[in-house]
Design a protein around this motif. Structure first.
Motif, PDB file in Angstrom:
ATOM      1  N   ASN A 112      24.716  25.483  48.999  1.00 34.77           N
ATOM      2  CA  ASN A 112      23.761  25.274  50.085  1.00 34.77           C
ATOM      3  C   ASN A 112      22.363  24.892  49.609  1.00 34.77           C
ATOM      4  O   ASN A 112      21.437  24.859  50.408  1.00 34.77           O
ATOM      5  N   VAL A 113      22.195  24.632  48.324  1.00 34.55           N
ATOM      6  CA  VAL A 113      20.904  24.202  47.793  1.00 34.55           C
ATOM      7  C   VAL A 113      21.083  22.816  47.177  1.00 34.55           C
ATOM      8  O   VAL A 113      22.199  22.352  46.997  1.00 34.55           O
ATOM      9  N   LYS A 114      19.989  22.174  46.836  1.00 31.96           N
ATOM     10  CA  LYS A 114      20.059  20.792  46.351  1.00 31.96           C
ATOM     11  C   LYS A 114      20.208  20.682  44.839  1.00 31.96           C
ATOM     12  O   LYS A 114      20.077  19.609  44.284  1.00 31.96           O
ATOM     13  N   LYS A 115      20.480  21.798  44.177  1.00 29.61           N
ATOM     14  CA  LYS A 115      20.691  21.785  42.732  1.00 29.61           C
ATOM     15  C   LYS A 115      22.088  22.315  42.437  1.00 29.61           C
ATOM     16  O   LYS A 115      22.575  23.206  43.119  1.00 29.61           O
ATOM     17  N   CYS A 116      22.706  21.776  41.403  1.00 30.94           N
ATOM     18  CA  CYS A 116      24.025  22.254  40.991  1.00 30.94           C
ATOM     19  C   CYS A 116      23.904  23.655  40.404  1.00 30.94           C
ATOM     20  O   CYS A 116      22.839  24.059  39.961  1.00 30.94           O
ATOM     21  N   MET A 117      25.008  24.388  40.419  1.00 28.20           N
ATOM     22  CA  MET A 117      25.018  25.722  39.804  1.00 28.20           C
ATOM     23  C   MET A 117      26.407  26.004  39.245  1.00 28.20           C
ATOM     24  O   MET A 117      27.406  25.472  39.733  1.00 28.20           O
ATOM     25  N   VAL A 118      26.436  26.841  38.206  1.00 28.93           N
ATOM     26  CA  VAL A 118      27.697  27.246  37.599  1.00 28.93           C
ATOM     27  C   VAL A 118      28.191  28.468  38.362  1.00 28.93           C
ATOM     28  O   VAL A 118      27.467  29.452  38.520  1.00 28.93           O
ATOM     29  N   VAL A 119      29.434  28.388  38.840  1.00 28.01           N
ATOM     30  CA  VAL A 119      29.986  29.434  39.691  1.00 28.01           C
ATOM     31  C   VAL A 119      31.355  29.840  39.173  1.00 28.01           C
ATOM     32  O   VAL A 119      32.174  28.984  38.820  1.00 28.01           O
ATOM     33  N   GLU A 120      31.584  31.155  39.115  1.00 26.98           N
ATOM     34  CA  GLU A 120      32.919  31.697  38.830  1.00 26.98           C
ATOM     35  C   GLU A 120      33.565  32.049  40.159  1.00 26.98           C
ATOM     36  O   GLU A 120      32.974  32.755  40.969  1.00 26.98           O
ATOM     37  N   VAL A 121      34.785  31.567  40.368  1.00 27.08           N
ATOM     38  CA  VAL A 121      35.502  31.776  41.617  1.00 27.08           C
ATOM     39  C   VAL A 121      36.795  32.510  41.300  1.00 27.08           C
ATOM     40  O   VAL A 121      37.541  32.111  40.395  1.00 27.08           O
ATOM     41  N   SER A 122      37.064  33.587  42.054  1.00 33.66           N
ATOM     42  CA  SER A 122      38.260  34.379  41.770  1.00 33.66           C
ATOM     43  C   SER A 122      38.746  35.097  43.019  1.00 33.66           C
ATOM     44  O   SER A 122      38.070  35.128  44.043  1.00 33.66           O
ATOM     45  N   ILE A 123      39.923  35.684  42.881  1.00 35.32           N
ATOM     46  CA  ILE A 123      40.465  36.590  43.892  1.00 35.32           C
ATOM     47  C   ILE A 123      40.551  37.955  43.232  1.00 35.32           C
ATOM     48  O   ILE A 123      41.050  38.083  42.102  1.00 35.32           O
ATOM     49  N   GLU A 124      40.042  38.965  43.905  1.00 33.09           N
ATOM     50  CA  GLU A 124      40.006  40.306  43.327  1.00 33.09           C
ATOM     51  C   GLU A 124      41.416  40.865  43.147  1.00 33.09           C
ATOM     52  O   GLU A 124      42.323  40.568  43.923  1.00 33.09           O
ATOM     53  N   ASP A 125      41.573  41.680  42.108  1.00 35.57           N
ATOM     54  CA  ASP A 125      42.856  42.336  41.831  1.00 35.57           C
ATOM     55  C   ASP A 125      43.271  43.193  43.014  1.00 35.57           C
ATOM     56  O   ASP A 125      42.434  43.836  43.659  1.00 35.57           O
ATOM     57  N   ASN A 126      44.571  43.205  43.268  1.00 34.40           N
ATOM     58  CA  ASN A 126      45.116  43.993  44.362  1.00 34.40           C
ATOM     59  C   ASN A 126      46.569  44.306  44.001  1.00 34.40           C
ATOM     60  O   ASN A 126      47.341  43.390  43.696  1.00 34.40           O
ATOM     61  N   PRO A 127      46.977  45.572  44.057  1.00 36.46           N
ATOM     62  CA  PRO A 127      48.347  45.918  43.659  1.00 36.46           C
ATOM     63  C   PRO A 127      49.417  45.343  44.593  1.00 36.46           C
ATOM     64  O   PRO A 127      50.584  45.259  44.200  1.00 36.46           O
ATOM     65  N   ASN A 128      49.064  44.943  45.794  1.00 30.87           N
ATOM     66  CA  ASN A 128      50.028  44.380  46.739  1.00 30.87           C
ATOM     67  C   ASN A 128      50.181  42.869  46.602  1.00 30.87           C
ATOM     68  O   ASN A 128      50.932  42.253  47.346  1.00 30.87           O
ATOM     69  N   ILE A 129      49.452  42.271  45.670  1.00 29.92           N
ATOM     70  CA  ILE A 129      49.490  40.823  45.490  1.00 29.92           C
ATOM     71  C   ILE A 129      50.063  40.487  44.120  1.00 29.92           C
ATOM     72  O   ILE A 129      49.623  41.010  43.104  1.00 29.92           O
ATOM     73  N   THR A 130      51.058  39.588  44.110  1.00 29.88           N
ATOM     74  CA  THR A 130      51.607  39.035  42.881  1.00 29.88           C
ATOM     75  C   THR A 130      51.235  37.561  42.850  1.00 29.88           C
ATOM     76  O   THR A 130      51.490  36.834  43.809  1.00 29.88           O
ATOM     77  N   PHE A 131      50.617  37.127  41.766  1.00 29.18           N
ATOM     78  CA  PHE A 131      50.248  35.723  41.617  1.00 29.18           C
ATOM     79  C   PHE A 131      51.445  34.977  41.058  1.00 29.18           C
ATOM     80  O   PHE A 131      51.970  35.333  39.999  1.00 29.18           O
ATOM     81  N   LEU A 132      51.898  33.944  41.771  1.00 29.41           N
ATOM     82  CA  LEU A 132      53.114  33.229  41.390  1.00 29.41           C
ATOM     83  C   LEU A 132      52.898  32.290  40.210  1.00 29.41           C
ATOM     84  O   LEU A 132      53.817  32.061  39.429  1.00 29.41           O
ATOM     85  N   SER A 133      51.714  31.721  40.086  1.00 27.10           N
ATOM     86  CA  SER A 133      51.451  30.852  38.934  1.00 27.10           C
ATOM     87  C   SER A 133      50.598  31.601  37.920  1.00 27.10           C
ATOM     88  O   SER A 133      51.065  31.966  36.860  1.00 27.10           O
ATOM     89  N   ALA A 134      49.358  31.872  38.247  1.00 23.00           N
ATOM     90  CA  ALA A 134      48.470  32.627  37.347  1.00 23.00           C
ATOM     91  C   ALA A 134      47.365  33.245  38.185  1.00 23.00           C
ATOM     92  O   ALA A 134      46.990  32.716  39.222  1.00 23.00           O
ATOM     93  N   HIS A 135      46.861  34.352  37.711  1.00 16.41           N
ATOM     94  CA  HIS A 135      45.709  34.989  38.366  1.00 16.41           C
ATOM     95  C   HIS A 135      44.456  34.384  37.738  1.00 16.41           C
ATOM     96  O   HIS A 135      43.772  35.016  36.944  1.00 16.41           O
ATOM     97  N   ALA A 136      44.176  33.154  38.093  1.00 16.94           N
ATOM     98  CA  ALA A 136      43.109  32.386  37.453  1.00 16.94           C
ATOM     99  C   ALA A 136      41.742  32.735  38.012  1.00 16.94           C
ATOM    100  O   ALA A 136      41.591  33.011  39.202  1.00 16.94           O
TER     101      ALA A 136
END
Length: 146
Positions: free
Chosen positions: A61-85
């Motif tokens: 939402n700003v006019k400058k680029c930024m480095v961002v880490e994007v993830s899904i939080e760990d959860n025991p009810n979720i199994t990642f089929l490819s990778a928990h990237a």
């Protein structure tokens, strides 16, 4: 007319301008920092029961680029089929990230985007946003189908 005479005194004018500047800076800075990124989550079923595709959309939402880490939080009810990237990317406008998951019970899926200071992610010619330690999350409740 005499009430306006106080404004002709230099000290009064300086104090008034200082107060106005402080109030505007405080409001503007808070508003600016609280809206660096917008994130949205979309969950779509895959052909098999309780298998889902998760799409996390991150918008700068700003006019400058930024480095961002994007993830899904760990959860025991979720199994990642490819990778928990966890993705780290230079976001200048809008990026989408995907995961295939399977759930074993009703759960809440939480996506997270965090501005970080990782170097050599954005191109050298990009104007990089300097703020770090900014995190935003989005959640989505998922129910098991029988």
């Amino acid at each position: 007319m005499t009430s306006f005479q106080i404004l002709y005194q230099p000290r009064a004018v300086i104090r008034l301008l200082t107060v106005c500047l402080l109030l505007e800076t405080a409001y503007g800075e808070d508003n600016w920092i609280n809206n660096l990124l917008s994130i949205d989550i979309n969950v779509s079923p895959i052909d098999e029961a309780n298998k889902l595709e998760v799409q996390l959309t991150v918008q700068n939402n700003v006019k400058k680029c930024m480095v961002v880490e994007v993830s899904i939080e760990d959860n025991p009810n979720i199994t990642f089929l490819s990778a928990h990237a966890t993705y780290t990317a230079c976001i200048c406008s809008l990026n989408n990230y995907f995961w295939d998951i399977q759930i074993s019970a009703n759960t809440v899926l939480i996506g997270k985007a965090e501005v970080v200071t990782t170097e050599d992610i954005c191109p050298d010619d990009e104007d990089i946003f300097p703020v770090t330690s900014y995190t935003t999350t989005v959640s989505h409740e998922i129910l098991v189908t029988t």
